[in-house]
Design a protein around this motif. Structure first.
Motif, mmCIF file in Angstrom:
data_model
loop_
_atom_site.group_PDB
_atom_site.id
_atom_site.type_symbol
_atom_site.label_atom_id
_atom_site.label_comp_id
_atom_site.label_asym_id
_atom_site.label_seq_id
_atom_site.Cartn_x
_atom_site.Cartn_y
_atom_site.Cartn_z
ATOM 1 N N ALA A 1 1.236 0.078 11.632
ATOM 2 C CA ALA A 1 1.102 -1.364 11.879
ATOM 3 C C ALA A 1 1.721 -1.766 13.219
ATOM 4 C CB ALA A 1 1.748 -2.154 10.749
ATOM 5 N N SER A 2 1.140 -2.800 13.823
ATOM 6 C CA SER A 2 1.571 -3.271 15.142
ATOM 7 C C SER A 2 2.944 -3.930 15.124
ATOM 8 C CB SER A 2 0.554 -4.276 15.673
ATOM 9 O OG SER A 2 -0.744 -3.744 15.588
ATOM 10 N N VAL A 3 3.496 -4.163 13.919
ATOM 11 C CA VAL A 3 4.801 -4.814 13.764
ATOM 12 C C VAL A 3 5.634 -3.932 12.834
ATOM 13 C CG1 VAL A 3 5.942 -6.915 12.969
ATOM 14 C CG2 VAL A 3 3.706 -7.065 14.045
ATOM 15 N N LYS A 4 6.926 -3.777 13.105
ATOM 16 C CA LYS A 4 7.698 -2.784 12.347
ATOM 17 C C LYS A 4 8.799 -3.368 11.453
ATOM 18 C CE LYS A 4 6.109 0.167 12.157
ATOM 19 N NZ LYS A 4 4.643 0.030 11.999
ATOM 20 N N GLY A 5 9.393 -4.512 11.857
ATOM 21 C CA GLY A 5 10.524 -5.047 11.090
ATOM 22 C C GLY A 5 10.091 -5.522 9.703
ATOM 23 N N GLY A 6 9.017 -6.321 9.655
ATOM 24 C CA GLY A 6 8.532 -6.920 8.395
ATOM 25 C C GLY A 6 8.190 -5.869 7.348
ATOM 26 N N PRO A 7 7.321 -4.893 7.679
ATOM 27 C CA PRO A 7 6.980 -3.875 6.677
ATOM 28 C C PRO A 7 8.216 -3.144 6.128
ATOM 29 C CG PRO A 7 5.424 -3.767 8.498
ATOM 30 C CD PRO A 7 6.478 -4.769 8.881
ATOM 31 N N ARG A 8 9.201 -2.835 7.018
ATOM 32 C CA ARG A 8 10.426 -2.147 6.549
ATOM 33 C C ARG A 8 11.177 -3.037 5.564
ATOM 34 N NH1 ARG A 8 14.234 0.023 9.939
ATOM 35 N NH2 ARG A 8 12.642 1.526 10.530
ATOM 36 N N ARG A 9 11.330 -4.328 5.915
ATOM 37 C CA ARG A 9 12.066 -5.238 5.016
ATOM 38 C C ARG A 9 11.325 -5.383 3.683
ATOM 39 N NH1 ARG A 9 13.038 -7.745 9.998
ATOM 40 N NH2 ARG A 9 11.206 -9.112 9.805
ATOM 41 N N ASP A 10 9.981 -5.471 3.762
ATOM 42 C CA ASP A 10 9.188 -5.601 2.520
ATOM 43 C C ASP A 10 9.360 -4.362 1.633
ATOM 44 O OD1 ASP A 10 8.301 -7.945 3.604
ATOM 45 O OD2 ASP A 10 6.268 -7.229 4.094
ATOM 46 N N LEU A 11 9.381 -3.179 2.264
ATOM 47 C CA LEU A 11 9.549 -1.932 1.489
ATOM 48 C C LEU A 11 10.901 -1.918 0.793
ATOM 49 C CD1 LEU A 11 8.228 0.984 3.737
ATOM 50 C CD2 LEU A 11 7.395 0.343 1.475
ATOM 51 N N GLU A 12 11.931 -2.371 1.542
ATOM 52 C CA GLU A 12 13.274 -2.427 0.950
ATOM 53 C C GLU A 12 13.275 -3.382 -0.241
ATOM 54 O OE1 GLU A 12 16.064 -1.377 4.814
ATOM 55 O OE2 GLU A 12 15.606 -3.462 4.339
ATOM 56 N N ALA A 13 12.627 -4.548 -0.036
ATOM 57 C CA ALA A 13 12.591 -5.552 -1.107
ATOM 58 C C ALA A 13 11.864 -5.007 -2.343
ATOM 59 C CB ALA A 13 11.914 -6.817 -0.605
ATOM 60 N N LEU A 14 10.904 -4.103 -2.107
ATOM 61 C CA LEU A 14 10.168 -3.528 -3.245
ATOM 62 C C LEU A 14 10.959 -2.392 -3.902
ATOM 63 C CD1 LEU A 14 6.546 -3.405 -1.737
ATOM 64 C CD2 LEU A 14 7.296 -4.809 -3.673
ATOM 65 N N THR B 1 0.841 -1.205 0.000
ATOM 66 C CA THR B 1 0.000 0.000 0.000
ATOM 67 C C THR B 1 0.877 1.257 0.000
ATOM 68 O OG1 THR B 1 -1.604 -1.266 1.274
ATOM 69 C CG2 THR B 1 -1.949 1.105 1.176
ATOM 70 N N LEU B 2 1.955 1.229 0.819
ATOM 71 C CA LEU B 2 2.874 2.380 0.850
ATOM 72 C C LEU B 2 3.564 2.548 -0.504
ATOM 73 C CD1 LEU B 2 4.569 1.946 4.338
ATOM 74 C CD2 LEU B 2 3.456 4.049 3.534
ATOM 75 N N ALA B 3 4.029 1.436 -1.074
ATOM 76 C CA ALA B 3 4.754 1.504 -2.352
ATOM 77 C C ALA B 3 3.846 2.105 -3.423
ATOM 78 C CB ALA B 3 5.221 0.110 -2.760
ATOM 79 N N ASP B 4 2.574 1.697 -3.402
ATOM 80 C CA ASP B 4 1.619 2.225 -4.388
ATOM 81 C C ASP B 4 1.447 3.740 -4.201
ATOM 82 O OD1 ASP B 4 -0.607 1.981 -6.342
ATOM 83 O OD2 ASP B 4 -1.808 2.557 -4.583
ATOM 84 N N ALA B 5 1.294 4.163 -2.937
ATOM 85 C CA ALA B 5 1.100 5.596 -2.656
ATOM 86 C C ALA B 5 2.343 6.391 -3.064
ATOM 87 C CB ALA B 5 0.799 5.797 -1.174
ATOM 88 N N MET B 6 3.539 5.808 -2.812
ATOM 89 C CA MET B 6 4.781 6.506 -3.172
ATOM 90 C C MET B 6 4.903 6.635 -4.691
ATOM 91 S SD MET B 6 7.511 4.829 -0.534
ATOM 92 C CE MET B 6 7.560 5.235 1.195
ATOM 93 N N THR B 7 4.584 5.534 -5.403
ATOM 94 C CA THR B 7 4.666 5.573 -6.865
ATOM 95 C C THR B 7 3.741 6.650 -7.418
ATOM 96 O OG1 THR B 7 4.995 3.207 -6.754
ATOM 97 C CG2 THR B 7 4.539 4.093 -8.934
ATOM 98 N N ARG B 8 2.558 6.789 -6.779
ATOM 99 C CA ARG B 8 1.605 7.808 -7.259
ATOM 100 C C ARG B 8 1.969 9.206 -6.747
ATOM 101 N NH1 ARG B 8 -3.440 4.953 -4.962
ATOM 102 N NH2 ARG B 8 -4.610 6.781 -5.612
#
Ligand SMILES: NC(=O)C1=CN([C@@H]2O[C@H](COP(=O)(O)OP(=O)(O)OC[C@H]3O[C@@H](n4cnc5c(N)ncnc54)[C@H](O)[C@@H]3O)[C@@H](O)[C@H]2O)C=CC1
Ligand SMILES: O=C(O)C(=O)Cc1ccc(O)cc1
Length: 342
Positions: free
Chosen positions: A68-81, A51-58
């Motif tokens: 989100a209640s968890v922070k490590g996973g979303p950060r790693r996913d953003l990096e991977a994207l 969702t963040l990647a989509d908003a950033m692209t736009r």
């Protein structure tokens, strides 16, 4: 935010959720014409990065954050994207309800609660400042942490307690009515969060399985040794019974020491208050009258807890006050014909 004069625009995969939130006064469901200051993503943890990647692209905002209640996973996913992380800061408000959806929202949910921010050296100062402004507007208290440390901390103070509450409550599912009728404040306290939405908690636990499993493994060790200790208490052998009693006492003593570390009012160190217990009738205006009488006695009520009687139309109100105020309050309430309990 709208009450503080912020122009809030709402969007949700489910249009009716955005419209309901708008109808409740949370903002407008009409998309913004220009780039906004801050995009706040409040979707289940597994969908945060996309969702963040989509908003950033736009190019929707100057800054981006998630709650989100968890922070490590979303950060790693953003990096991977392959996202540019300078405009993003991870955040987590430590406040929630057992229910989700716009109808469960309350405007003062974040008031006085910790709101974790997990910036990295890459985070733009402007973006961090926007996030801090948001936290201040919501009346929350900013706490800066490393994302992985945050995930271990919430595993300990939020995610594992949720599972344990569910497990204790699960014992009741097939219990006899005659047993359930005896439920008192203790089990109410321990099982309150077991009423939470399984879907939301599955999302959270699936995003933080390692740290939660680590805390639960420690708990399982305590459970195992306590079961053994209780069995030893049934033994005919004196020495075994003594060891069993020592082990059970040890877990109770360690629990008390841990509980003493839970922050008290306004996040301050826990304080020892004295309790004045008053039996009140279950009728309109009783609590207001009780509080007003405490006020006229010049006593500040530090905290309050109500135990509802299952057997009669009455409630037992525990008023927590400074030790020196307890006798003053008790005398004033007796004078005004309140029924005090020891
Ligand atoms: N409810 C709580 O106690 C707390 C929740 N959080 C976090 O806040 C976030 C949201 O949780 P809640 O508001 O409780 O859940 P919720 O279920 O009330 O709201 C989530 C919303 O996200 C929408 N959604 C799902 N996927 C989407 C996507 N790809 N794009 C746009 N919208 C999408 C859903 O339609 C739903 O309306 C989660 O990350 C949760 O971990 C943080 C602190 C407390
Ligand atoms: O666990 C707690 O302390 C709550 O009060 C509820 C809650 C649930 C999920 C969160 O991400 C944050 C808080």
């Amino acid at each position: 935010l709208t009450a503080r004069g912020v122009d809030v625009r709402l969007s949700d995969l489910d249009d009716s959720a955005a419209r309901t939130a708008a109808a409740l006064g949370a903002g407008s469901a009409v998309p913004p014409a220009d780039t906004v200051d801050l995009v706040i993503v409040a979707v289940p943890p597994a969908h945060v990065a996309a969702t963040l990647a989509d908003a950033m692209t736009r190019g929707l905002g100057r800054g981006y954050l998630d709650v989100a209640s968890v922070k490590g996973g979303p950060r790693r996913d953003l990096e991977a994207l392959g996202c540019d992380l300078s405009a993003y800061v991870g955040t987590h408000p430590m406040a929630g309800r057992e229910r989700s959806g716009p109808l469960a929202a309350t405007e003062d949910l974040f008031e006085g609660r910790p709101w974790v921010l997990t910036p990295t050296p890459a985070t733009d100062t402007d973006v961090l400042n926007l996030a801090l402004e948001l936290v201040a507007l919501c009346g929350a208290v900013p706490v800066v942490m490393d994302a992985e440390a945050h995930d271990r901390a919430v595993a300990l103070v939020s995610h594992t307690p949720q599972l344990v509450s569910s497990m204790v409550a699960a014992r009741l599912e097939h219990a006899e009515d005659s047993a359930v009728r005896l439920c008192g404040q203790g089990i109410l306290d321990v099982t309150r969060i077991a009423g939470s939405e399984p879907a939301m908690w599955m999302d959270i636990l699936a995003a933080n399985p390692g740290p939660v499993a680590d805390v639960l493994a420690d708990l399982a060790a305590d459970l195992g040794s306590t079961v053994e200790a209780l069995r030893a208490l049934q033994s005919a052998d004196d020495a075994k019974r003594r060891d069993g009693a020592a082990a059970v006492r040890d877990v109770l003593v360690r629990g008390r020491a841990g509980r003493a570390k839970v922050p008290g009012k306004h996040g301050a160190a826990p304080k020892a208050y004295e309790v004045v217990a008053v039996l009140i009738g279950d009728q309109p205006g009783e609590l207001a009258r009780l509080f007003a009488d405490a006020g006229s006695a010049g006593v500040n009520i530090e905290d309050v807890r109500i135990e509802h009687s299952t057997a009669q139309q009455a409630g037992l109100v525990h008023l927590f006050v400074e030790p020196r105020s307890a006798p003053v309050l008790a005398a004033a309430l007796r004078d005004r014909a309140w029924s005090l309990r020891p």
